[in-house]
Each structure stands twice: as C-alpha cells, then as structure tokens.
Design a protein around this motif. Structure first.
Motif, PDB file in Angstrom:
ATOM      1  N   PHE A 146       0.966  -1.128   0.079  1.00 17.29           N
ATOM      2  CA  PHE A 146      -0.112  -0.005  -0.099  1.00 17.29           C
ATOM      3  C   PHE A 146       0.712   1.324  -0.049  1.00 17.29           C
ATOM      4  O   PHE A 146       0.542   2.017  -0.789  1.00 17.29           O
ATOM      5  CB  PHE A 146      -0.907  -0.095   1.140  1.00 17.29           C
ATOM      6  CG  PHE A 146      -2.121   0.967   1.366  1.00 17.29           C
ATOM      7  CD1 PHE A 146      -2.906   1.577   0.131  1.00 17.29           C
ATOM      8  CD2 PHE A 146      -1.991   1.951   2.122  1.00 17.29           C
ATOM      9  CE1 PHE A 146      -3.982   2.237   0.133  1.00 17.29           C
ATOM     10  CE2 PHE A 146      -2.952   3.186   2.518  1.00 17.29           C
ATOM     11  CZ  PHE A 146      -4.044   3.221   1.308  1.00 17.29           C
ATOM     12  N   LYS A 147       1.888   1.288   0.702  1.00 21.07           N
ATOM     13  CA  LYS A 147       2.942   2.261   0.688  1.00 21.07           C
ATOM     14  C   LYS A 147       3.549   2.375  -0.533  1.00 21.07           C
ATOM     15  O   LYS A 147       3.856   3.543  -1.322  1.00 21.07           O
ATOM     16  CB  LYS A 147       4.159   2.233   1.835  1.00 21.07           C
ATOM     17  CG  LYS A 147       3.375   2.151   3.240  1.00 21.07           C
ATOM     18  CD  LYS A 147       4.808   1.877   4.074  1.00 21.07           C
ATOM     19  CE  LYS A 147       4.054   1.847   5.633  1.00 21.07           C
ATOM     20  NZ  LYS A 147       5.381   1.530   6.533  1.00 21.07           N
ATOM     21  N   ALA A 148       3.920   1.544  -1.291  1.00 15.97           N
ATOM     22  CA  ALA A 148       4.357   1.640  -2.508  1.00 15.97           C
ATOM     23  C   ALA A 148       3.611   1.707  -3.654  1.00 15.97           C
ATOM     24  O   ALA A 148       3.935   2.668  -4.628  1.00 15.97           O
ATOM     25  CB  ALA A 148       4.931   0.183  -3.082  1.00 15.97           C
ATOM     26  N   LYS A 149       2.490   1.511  -3.783  1.00 12.25           N
ATOM     27  CA  LYS A 149       1.509   1.744  -4.997  1.00 12.25           C
ATOM     28  C   LYS A 149       0.557   2.981  -4.424  1.00 12.25           C
ATOM     29  O   LYS A 149       0.087   3.654  -5.467  1.00 12.25           O
ATOM     30  CB  LYS A 149       0.487   0.578  -5.307  1.00 12.25           C
ATOM     31  CG  LYS A 149       1.334  -0.747  -5.463  1.00 12.25           C
ATOM     32  CD  LYS A 149       2.657  -0.569  -6.283  1.00 12.25           C
ATOM     33  CE  LYS A 149       2.030  -0.201  -8.091  1.00 12.25           C
ATOM     34  NZ  LYS A 149       3.137   0.005  -8.853  1.00 12.25           N
ATOM     35  N   GLY A 150       0.464   3.054  -3.276  1.00 13.25           N
ATOM     36  CA  GLY A 150      -0.371   4.321  -2.968  1.00 13.25           C
ATOM     37  C   GLY A 150      -1.944   4.291  -3.233  1.00 13.25           C
ATOM     38  O   GLY A 150      -2.324   3.101  -3.861  1.00 13.25           O
ATOM     39  N   PRO A 151      -2.902   5.233  -2.974  1.00 13.70           N
ATOM     40  CA  PRO A 151      -4.258   4.983  -3.214  1.00 13.70           C
ATOM     41  C   PRO A 151      -4.787   5.118  -4.485  1.00 13.70           C
ATOM     42  O   PRO A 151      -5.674   4.858  -4.788  1.00 13.70           O
ATOM     43  CB  PRO A 151      -4.892   6.210  -2.309  1.00 13.70           C
ATOM     44  CG  PRO A 151      -3.670   7.174  -2.253  1.00 13.70           C
ATOM     45  CD  PRO A 151      -2.397   6.532  -2.297  1.00 13.70           C
ATOM     46  N   GLU A 152      -3.945   5.394  -5.537  1.00 14.82           N
ATOM     47  CA  GLU A 152      -4.219   5.657  -6.875  1.00 14.82           C
ATOM     48  C   GLU A 152      -4.025   4.153  -7.674  1.00 14.82           C
ATOM     49  O   GLU A 152      -4.711   4.202  -8.834  1.00 14.82           O
ATOM     50  CB  GLU A 152      -3.426   6.834  -7.433  1.00 14.82           C
ATOM     51  CG  GLU A 152      -3.939   8.050  -7.073  1.00 14.82           C
ATOM     52  CD  GLU A 152      -3.099   8.356  -5.628  1.00 14.82           C
ATOM     53  OE1 GLU A 152      -2.192   7.824  -5.498  1.00 14.82           O
ATOM     54  OE2 GLU A 152      -3.904   9.269  -4.924  1.00 14.82           O
ATOM     55  N   ARG A 153      -2.844   3.580  -7.332  1.00 23.18           N
ATOM     56  CA  ARG A 153      -2.532   2.201  -7.988  1.00 23.18           C
ATOM     57  C   ARG A 153      -2.735   0.965  -7.487  1.00 23.18           C
ATOM     58  O   ARG A 153      -2.275  -0.145  -8.076  1.00 23.18           O
ATOM     59  CB  ARG A 153      -1.018   2.338  -8.435  1.00 23.18           C
ATOM     60  CG  ARG A 153      -0.624   3.564  -9.206  1.00 23.18           C
ATOM     61  CD  ARG A 153      -1.049   3.534 -10.838  1.00 23.18           C
ATOM     62  NE  ARG A 153      -1.062   4.646 -11.632  1.00 23.18           N
ATOM     63  CZ  ARG A 153      -1.006   4.729 -12.876  1.00 23.18           C
ATOM     64  NH1 ARG A 153      -1.210   3.611 -13.511  1.00 23.18           N
ATOM     65  NH2 ARG A 153      -0.814   5.861 -13.467  1.00 23.18           N
ATOM     66  N   ALA A 154      -3.029   0.877  -6.278  1.00 19.16           N
ATOM     67  CA  ALA A 154      -3.493  -0.244  -5.534  1.00 19.16           C
ATOM     68  C   ALA A 154      -5.093  -0.805  -5.738  1.00 19.16           C
ATOM     69  O   ALA A 154      -5.877   0.093  -5.662  1.00 19.16           O
ATOM     70  CB  ALA A 154      -3.380  -0.202  -4.016  1.00 19.16           C
TER      71      ALA A 154
END
Length: 384
Positions: A258-266
């Motif tokens: 979740f930290k890596a992809k963020g709220p836009e790509r997860a």
C-alpha cells in the motif's frame, strides 16, 4: 414518485460530498446529487459498489462452468457482498474447455442483465500463458507458450469480451503477445511469473498495465535482483492487485504494497473460487479439486503429497475492504476506492463500473458509522 437518499457523506472517485441528498428516478438512475444545506441525522457513508476484476466464482459455482445458472448464482453472490460489476476469471485448462467456458461466459455478458445482481462486463483470462515455475495450482499439462493465434481463438470464442489477460513476461513470445493484446484493446497484467527485473520492465514498456495478485506466484524479492516483485512495487506506471485476506499476504507486506502503490495504483481483488460463501469441504477450481479448511483453499492433489499450495481464496470484496482498513489504517473512503474506482480506472471503464453522477445507475454501498457494509443498492433497489 422519486426516491431520495441521504447520508453523512458520499465517496466518489474525485472526492467526498458532505451531507449529500441524492434523488433517484423511477428506473433506478441518479437524477441529481446535491450537497445538503444543513446536516442530516444520518451517519451513513455511501460509496460506489465494488468492481472485482479477479474472481473465479463463489456460492459453490465456478465461472468456467459457463452455464447461465452458474453465472447467475455467482452474480447474485457477489452482489450480496457489495459488488456491482466483475470480470469472470478463467483458470488454465485444456483448450477445448477454455473455449467452451469463454463462449458460455460471453453468453452471460451479452444476455439481458438482471439489475438486482452484479454485472459481468468482461473476462479476465488467467492462463494458459504463464510460467511453469510460478504456476501456483494451474495444471502444468495445460500451461502453454504465448501464442497469438491461440489468443485470437480465445477472443473469438469470447466474442471480444476478454478485457484483461495475465501473462508471464519472461516466457518466449510473451512480449509479442502483450503488444498484440494491447493493440486490440485488451489490458495486460503480469503475473504467475519468475521474471527478472529487466524482463518485467520490458513488459511494462510493451504496454502491460497491472500485476496479478502481488507477491503470490511471483519471483521472490532479492536485494541485488529485485525481479518482477521489485518492479511491481517500484513502478509508478503499474497498477497492482492484492488478495487482502490475511492468508495470501502477511499484514506487514500488505502495508508495504500500500505504501508503494499508494491510493491511486493499488487494487483489491478476491481471487475467490467456488467455496467462497460456503462451508469448508471439497470444491472445484476449473478442472481440479480444491479442499477448503480453516479458511484456506488448497489444491487437493498437492495436499495428498504433503504440500500446501493455495488455490484461490474464499474472500469477499467487502471483507477485503475491511481488512485493508484494519491492516493499514486507511480510511473507508480510500479502501473503498481500491475496490471500485481503481480497477475501473485501470481498465478504462469508470463510466460503466464506478461513476456516480446524474444519469448513472444508482449503485451504492451503504456503510454505517462503524464502517461496516450494511446495504447494497443496485439500480436503487436493496440487494436481498
């Protein structure tokens, strides 16, 4: 008489409307959305219904049965767990079986849709163009090298409804197939793969847009050769699925994803199989047997040889959303988008699967003040 809905807030793909007053017409479409002039007494949160882009079935039925009855039961099951749209997902099987299943699923997509059930709007082809080294439970005898002509046969049987395909990018011929799919409007997800980092980046450069169930059936991360997993987590271009059941991925690595992809790509998915919503016991996933025990689905043949290989999940998307909040501390409005507007954005179908606007179907999930899904509305009608 028009129906009205009121809530504490409405979560859309672009933001939050405080104290919305939503008017529905007699056909179950949104007539208007207005911010409330004064606070309402309701404490509920309204969101878009969910969009599951990776599900093999539920309620004791597999989408590869391909019958109207099976697809109808699966659609009703998903609707009961907050899903408004989904991609029936195939699993590696003999070619003739896959062709037959694709034809049956296409029939369900083309048939008149019951507005009280989740709507299948395309097909996710998972296999047969995957890696033997990271096949998971996909039958090894039916895994095939990437083949443009065979993909075209699959798409013809599906009458053009394949929207998403999982491909292992390191297998010879994969990059050519990725380019072929992209040119024909089919989105590509990389997964079931033992790819090195350079091979994964080549797939992204060729047009791959997502990753299939991040961590699972992927080359393990190494600090000198990050492989496909390192690229998936690092790439700002790539969306990434995750099975957030606490079984497939440990909470610490859910947080890392979740930290890596963020709220836009997860993207949250279920990878659910026929046993979802059912008691523990023996079930089928495609053409092979699965045993479900202690909330986990295992390939039955592997269990007889002392090996535990996960075979899909018994997860529902409403539970995935709740788990994501529990594991990461993400607020409801973010977690809900990971299961609705993000998958729709990845596939370019926001207008169909997640839009909340006048003229669109009144498809809503209603959460109480504690963040629990209490009701799903499809075309303005509560799902039984």
């Amino acid at each position: 008489m028009y129906q009205t809905l009121a809530a504490r807030r409405l979560v859309t793909s672009s933001g939050i409307v405080e104290y919305p007053l939503i008017t529905l017409d007699n056909e179950g479409f949104i007539a208007s959305i207005e911010p409330g002039a004064a606070p309402h007494t309701e404490e509920a949160t309204l969101t878009s219904t969910f969009f599951d882009i990776h599900t093999h079935g539920g309620a004791n039925h597999d989408v590869m049965e391909g019958t109207p009855e099976a697809l109808d039961i699966v659609s009703r099951f998903h609707a009961g767990n907050g899903v408004g749209h989904y991609l029936p997902t195939t699993v590696t099987a003999p070619i003739d079986k896959t062709l037959s299943s694709l034809d049956g699923i296409a029939n369900a997509i083309d048939a008149p849709h019951d507005p009280r059930t989740a709507r299948p709007i395309g097909i996710h082809l998972e296999g047969p163009f995957i890696s033997h080294a990271k096949r998971g439970v996909h039958p090894p005898a039916d895994i095939l090298p990437p083949d443009i002509a065979l993909f075209d046969r699959f798409q013809q049987a599906a009458r053009g409804h394949i929207r998403l395909i999982t491909i292992a990018p390191e297998v010879p011929g994969a990059i050519d197939l990725i380019r072929h799919c992209i040119a024909r409007g089919v989105h590509v997800s990389i997964g079931h793969s033992n790819a090195l980092s350079e091979e994964a980046r080549t797939a992204i450069d060729a047009g791959a847009k997502s990753a299939t169930h991040t961590y699972n059936a992927m080359r393990a991360l190494d600090h000198r050769e990050p492989g496909i997993l390192g690229v998936v987590l690092d790439s700002e271009k790539l969306f990434a699925e995750l099975i957030c059941d606490g079984v497939h991925v440990a909470p610490e690595l859910v947080r890392l994803w979740f930290k890596a992809k963020g709220p836009e790509r997860a993207i949250l998915v279920t990878d659910s199989m026929a046993a979802a919503g059912m008691p523990e016991g023996d079930y089928m996933l495609g053409t092979f047997a699965v045993k479900v025990a202690n909330g986990r689905a295992f390939a039955a043949d592997d269990l007889t040889h002392g090996k535990e290989t996960l075979a899909g999940s018994v997860l529902t998307l409403n539970r995935a959303v709740a788990n994501l909040q529990h594991f990461t501390g993400a607020p409801l409005e973010v977690a809900a988008r990971l299961a609705s507007s993000n998958p729709a954005a990845m596939l370019g179908v926001e207008d169909v699967a997640s839009a909340i606007a006048p003229g669109k179907p009144a498809n809503f999930n209603l959460f109480n003040s504690a963040g629990k899904l209490e009701k799903t509305l499809l075309h303005g009608v509560p799902v039984a």
